[in-house]
Design a protein around this motif. Structure first.
Motif, PDB file in Angstrom:
ATOM      1  N   GLY A 115      -9.615  37.520  87.218  1.00  0.00           N
ATOM      2  CA  GLY A 115      -8.386  36.938  87.697  1.00  0.00           C
ATOM      3  C   GLY A 115      -7.707  36.162  86.581  1.00  0.00           C
ATOM      4  O   GLY A 115      -8.339  35.764  85.601  1.00  0.00           O
ATOM      5  N   ILE A 116      -6.414  35.937  86.708  1.00  0.00           N
ATOM      6  CA  ILE A 116      -5.666  35.231  85.674  1.00  0.00           C
ATOM      7  C   ILE A 116      -4.465  34.551  86.322  1.00  0.00           C
ATOM      8  O   ILE A 116      -3.942  35.019  87.332  1.00  0.00           O
ATOM      9  N   GLY A 117      -4.048  33.440  85.736  1.00  0.00           N
ATOM     10  CA  GLY A 117      -2.906  32.710  86.274  1.00  0.00           C
ATOM     11  C   GLY A 117      -2.597  31.495  85.419  1.00  0.00           C
ATOM     12  O   GLY A 117      -2.144  31.609  84.289  1.00  0.00           O
ATOM     13  N   ARG A 118      -2.876  30.322  85.948  1.00  0.00           N
ATOM     14  CA  ARG A 118      -2.685  29.099  85.164  1.00  0.00           C
ATOM     15  C   ARG A 118      -3.738  28.987  84.069  1.00  0.00           C
ATOM     16  O   ARG A 118      -3.531  28.320  83.061  1.00  0.00           O
ATOM     17  N   ARG A 119      -4.866  29.623  84.297  1.00  0.00           N
ATOM     18  CA  ARG A 119      -5.917  29.720  83.286  1.00  0.00           C
ATOM     19  C   ARG A 119      -6.142  31.182  82.933  1.00  0.00           C
ATOM     20  O   ARG A 119      -5.887  32.070  83.739  1.00  0.00           O
ATOM     21  N   MET A 120      -6.669  31.409  81.733  1.00  0.00           N
ATOM     22  CA  MET A 120      -6.865  32.785  81.291  1.00  0.00           C
ATOM     23  C   MET A 120      -7.941  33.491  82.111  1.00  0.00           C
ATOM     24  O   MET A 120      -7.807  34.674  82.436  1.00  0.00           O
ATOM     25  N   HIS A 121      -9.004  32.769  82.445  1.00  0.00           N
ATOM     26  CA  HIS A 121     -10.068  33.369  83.244  1.00  0.00           C
ATOM     27  C   HIS A 121     -10.175  32.645  84.584  1.00  0.00           C
ATOM     28  O   HIS A 121     -10.505  31.467  84.631  1.00  0.00           O
ATOM     29  N   GLU A 122      -9.872  33.369  85.641  1.00  0.00           N
ATOM     30  CA  GLU A 122      -9.977  32.851  86.992  1.00  0.00           C
ATOM     31  C   GLU A 122     -10.801  33.836  87.827  1.00  0.00           C
ATOM     32  O   GLU A 122     -11.107  34.946  87.394  1.00  0.00           O
ATOM     33  N   ASP A 123     -11.163  33.424  89.044  1.00  0.00           N
ATOM     34  CA  ASP A 123     -11.776  34.351  89.986  1.00  0.00           C
ATOM     35  C   ASP A 123     -10.693  35.306  90.496  1.00  0.00           C
ATOM     36  O   ASP A 123      -9.514  34.943  90.550  1.00  0.00           O
ATOM     37  N   PRO A 124     -11.081  36.534  90.876  1.00  0.00           N
ATOM     38  CA  PRO A 124     -12.424  37.104  90.903  1.00  0.00           C
ATOM     39  C   PRO A 124     -12.731  37.884  89.628  1.00  0.00           C
ATOM     40  O   PRO A 124     -11.819  38.217  88.862  1.00  0.00           O
ATOM     41  N   ASP A 125     -14.017  38.186  89.402  1.00  0.00           N
ATOM     42  CA  ASP A 125     -14.393  39.094  88.326  1.00  0.00           C
ATOM     43  C   ASP A 125     -13.980  40.517  88.704  1.00  0.00           C
ATOM     44  O   ASP A 125     -13.966  40.891  89.880  1.00  0.00           O
ATOM     45  N   VAL A 126     -13.669  41.319  87.680  1.00  0.00           N
ATOM     46  CA  VAL A 126     -13.279  42.713  87.895  1.00  0.00           C
ATOM     47  C   VAL A 126     -14.183  43.590  87.026  1.00  0.00           C
ATOM     48  O   VAL A 126     -13.865  43.865  85.867  1.00  0.00           O
ATOM     49  N   PRO A 127     -15.334  44.032  87.547  1.00  0.00           N
ATOM     50  CA  PRO A 127     -16.258  44.849  86.748  1.00  0.00           C
ATOM     51  C   PRO A 127     -15.641  46.192  86.365  1.00  0.00           C
ATOM     52  O   PRO A 127     -14.689  46.669  87.000  1.00  0.00           O
ATOM     53  N   ASN A 128     -16.216  46.805  85.348  1.00  0.00           N
ATOM     54  CA  ASN A 128     -15.753  48.115  84.916  1.00  0.00           C
ATOM     55  C   ASN A 128     -16.577  49.255  85.517  1.00  0.00           C
ATOM     56  O   ASN A 128     -16.450  50.404  85.089  1.00  0.00           O
ATOM     57  N   GLU A 129     -17.394  48.924  86.491  1.00  0.00           N
ATOM     58  CA  GLU A 129     -18.159  49.932  87.217  1.00  0.00           C
ATOM     59  C   GLU A 129     -18.588  49.310  88.535  1.00  0.00           C
ATOM     60  O   GLU A 129     -18.940  48.127  88.572  1.00  0.00           O
ATOM     61  N   GLY A 130     -18.528  50.083  89.617  1.00  0.00           N
ATOM     62  CA  GLY A 130     -18.901  49.512  90.900  1.00  0.00           C
ATOM     63  C   GLY A 130     -18.732  50.504  92.030  1.00  0.00           C
ATOM     64  O   GLY A 130     -18.359  51.665  91.827  1.00  0.00           O
ATOM     65  N   ARG A 131     -18.982  50.021  93.231  1.00  0.00           N
ATOM     66  CA  ARG A 131     -18.911  50.861  94.425  1.00  0.00           C
ATOM     67  C   ARG A 131     -17.581  50.652  95.132  1.00  0.00           C
ATOM     68  O   ARG A 131     -17.132  49.509  95.324  1.00  0.00           O
ATOM     69  N   PRO A 132     -16.925  51.736  95.516  1.00  0.00           N
ATOM     70  CA  PRO A 132     -15.639  51.593  96.215  1.00  0.00           C
ATOM     71  C   PRO A 132     -15.826  50.930  97.569  1.00  0.00           C
ATOM     72  O   PRO A 132     -16.890  51.011  98.184  1.00  0.00           O
ATOM     73  N   GLY A 133     -14.779  50.252  98.009  1.00  0.00           N
ATOM     74  CA  GLY A 133     -14.817  49.611  99.315  1.00  0.00           C
ATOM     75  C   GLY A 133     -15.582  48.311  99.357  1.00  0.00           C
ATOM     76  O   GLY A 133     -15.751  47.724 100.427  1.00  0.00           O
ATOM     77  N   ARG A 134     -16.038  47.841  98.214  1.00  0.00           N
ATOM     78  CA  ARG A 134     -16.808  46.593  98.147  1.00  0.00           C
ATOM     79  C   ARG A 134     -16.027  45.532  97.366  1.00  0.00           C
ATOM     80  O   ARG A 134     -15.120  45.830  96.605  1.00  0.00           O
ATOM     81  N   GLY A 135     -16.418  44.296  97.556  1.00  0.00           N
ATOM     82  CA  GLY A 135     -15.850  43.217  96.769  1.00  0.00           C
ATOM     83  C   GLY A 135     -14.623  42.575  97.384  1.00  0.00           C
ATOM     84  O   GLY A 135     -14.232  42.851  98.520  1.00  0.00           O
ATOM     85  N   PHE A 136     -13.999  41.694  96.615  1.00  0.00           N
ATOM     86  CA  PHE A 136     -12.872  40.892  97.078  1.00  0.00           C
ATOM     87  C   PHE A 136     -11.705  41.788  97.479  1.00  0.00           C
ATOM     88  O   PHE A 136     -11.331  42.713  96.747  1.00  0.00           O
ATOM     89  N   PRO A 137     -11.082  41.519  98.632  1.00  0.00           N
ATOM     90  CA  PRO A 137      -9.939  42.332  99.061  1.00  0.00           C
ATOM     91  C   PRO A 137      -8.681  42.005  98.266  1.00  0.00           C
ATOM     92  O   PRO A 137      -8.434  40.858  97.907  1.00  0.00           O
ATOM     93  N   LEU A 138      -7.879  43.036  98.016  1.00  0.00           N
ATOM     94  CA  LEU A 138      -6.633  42.861  97.276  1.00  0.00           C
ATOM     95  C   LEU A 138      -5.498  42.577  98.248  1.00  0.00           C
ATOM     96  O   LEU A 138      -5.377  43.236  99.276  1.00  0.00           O
ATOM     97  N   ARG A 139      -4.659  41.599  97.883  1.00  0.00           N
ATOM     98  CA  ARG A 139      -3.505  41.264  98.712  1.00  0.00           C
ATOM     99  C   ARG A 139      -2.364  40.857  97.793  1.00  0.00           C
ATOM    100  O   ARG A 139      -2.581  40.434  96.644  1.00  0.00           O
ATOM    101  N   PRO A 140      -1.123  40.980  98.248  1.00  0.00           N
ATOM    102  CA  PRO A 140       0.017  40.610  97.402  1.00  0.00           C
ATOM    103  C   PRO A 140      -0.116  39.180  96.885  1.00  0.00           C
ATOM    104  O   PRO A 140      -0.469  38.265  97.632  1.00  0.00           O
ATOM    105  N   GLY A 141       0.166  39.004  95.589  1.00  0.00           N
ATOM    106  CA  GLY A 141       0.068  37.703  94.955  1.00  0.00           C
ATOM    107  C   GLY A 141      -1.191  37.530  94.126  1.00  0.00           C
ATOM    108  O   GLY A 141      -1.291  36.591  93.332  1.00  0.00           O
ATOM    109  N   LEU A 142      -2.156  38.424  94.293  1.00  0.00           N
ATOM    110  CA  LEU A 142      -3.343  38.388  93.448  1.00  0.00           C
ATOM    111  C   LEU A 142      -2.983  38.989  92.095  1.00  0.00           C
ATOM    112  O   LEU A 142      -2.352  40.044  92.022  1.00  0.00           O
ATOM    113  N   VAL A 143      -3.365  38.323  91.003  1.00  0.00           N
ATOM    114  CA  VAL A 143      -3.085  38.831  89.660  1.00  0.00           C
ATOM    115  C   VAL A 143      -4.402  38.991  88.916  1.00  0.00           C
ATOM    116  O   VAL A 143      -5.230  38.076  88.888  1.00  0.00           O
TER     117      VAL A 143
END
Length: 255
Positions: free
Chosen positions: A175-203
């Motif tokens: 994640g990124i915003g006021r700080r360079m590194h914010e939650d959530p982490d975005v791995p480069n490999e993983g299982r579909p349908g898992r993890g934090f849900p995406l919604r408008p306003g998430l960067v």
């Protein structure tokens, strides 16, 4: 904590991202045989300064690093995956160079990276870079309301693995915003349908890292920052800051 940005905040992040995109474009244009990595760092620093922004990498000190980062860009050559420190090394014909850059403007940040070859390019390097860019495009295409972080990770990992490339475990987007590194982490490999849900306003900063040798192993260089492939194979790293919107993904770090 995950921060959902307002429309105004995303517009402000677009301005920060524009600075990053312009710094990367200027740095790439200046990269040629005989130019030092330190000179490229000065190019990016000038672009950021003239835009009235601040470099986010300079003096950054995450928990894994022994000392603050000493430069404006990360300049990773050949077997360096990420976090290469610009020094007096002069580029050579055929080098594969990855440049990562971040900037803060009016309290908001942008983060992006590009990989390219210097001078004459080897076919294997071009394939590696093209696959990294395809993995980034696949990850961005997975950014939509109702999807999850795992969908982004799966799209990136599937593209990389299908081409036979390795992925350094434990490093990815964020994640990124006021700080360079914010939650959530975005791995480069993983299982579909898992993890934090995406919604408008998430960067998110989405950043595939691919290792040409097909293995995932890497180690940290004595400088405490640079990550290198264990097998000495070349690496590519590409990145964009991307906002989730009701209309789909919006890339914020284009020049």
């Amino acid at each position: 904590m995950v921060e959902i940005k307002s429309a105004a905040a995303i517009e402000a992040m677009r301005e920060a991202g524009r600075v990053v995109g312009e710094a990367l474009a200027a740095t790439r244009a200046a990269a040629r045989p005989g130019v030092s990595l330190r000179e490229l760092d000065e190019v990016a620093a000038r672009v950021i300064r003239e835009a009235g922004a601040k470099p986010t990498f300079l003096d950054y000190l995450p928990s894994f690093a022994p000392v603050p980062y000493p430069a404006v860009i990360c300049a990773s050559v050949n077997d360096a995956i990420v976090h290469g420190i610009p020094d007096d090394y002069r580029l050579r014909d055929g080098d594969l160079l990855s440049i990562d850059c971040g900037a803060e403007l009016d309290g908001w940040t942008g983060d992006a990276a590009v990989s390219f070859t210097v001078g004459r390019a080897a076919d294997a390097d071009l394939r590696l870079i093209e696959t990294a860019e395809a993995a980034l495009a696949a990850g961005i295409a997975a950014v939509r309301t109702g999807a999850r972080i795992g969908d982004i990770a799966h799209a990136i990992g599937r593209t990389a693995r299908a081409a036979g490339y390795g992925i350094p475990q434990g490093f990815g987007g964020h994640g990124i915003g006021r700080r360079m590194h914010e939650d959530p982490d975005v791995p480069n490999e993983g299982r579909p349908g898992r993890g934090f849900p995406l919604r408008p306003g998430l960067v998110l900063a989405i950043e595939p890292m691919l290792l040409a040798g097909g293995l995932d192993g890497y180690h940290c260089a004595p400088d405490g920052w640079t990550l290198r492939t264990d097998d000495g194979s070349r690496a590519a790293h590409v990145e964009h800051t991307v906002a989730v919107t009701a209309d789909g993904p919006r890339i914020l770090t284009l020049p």
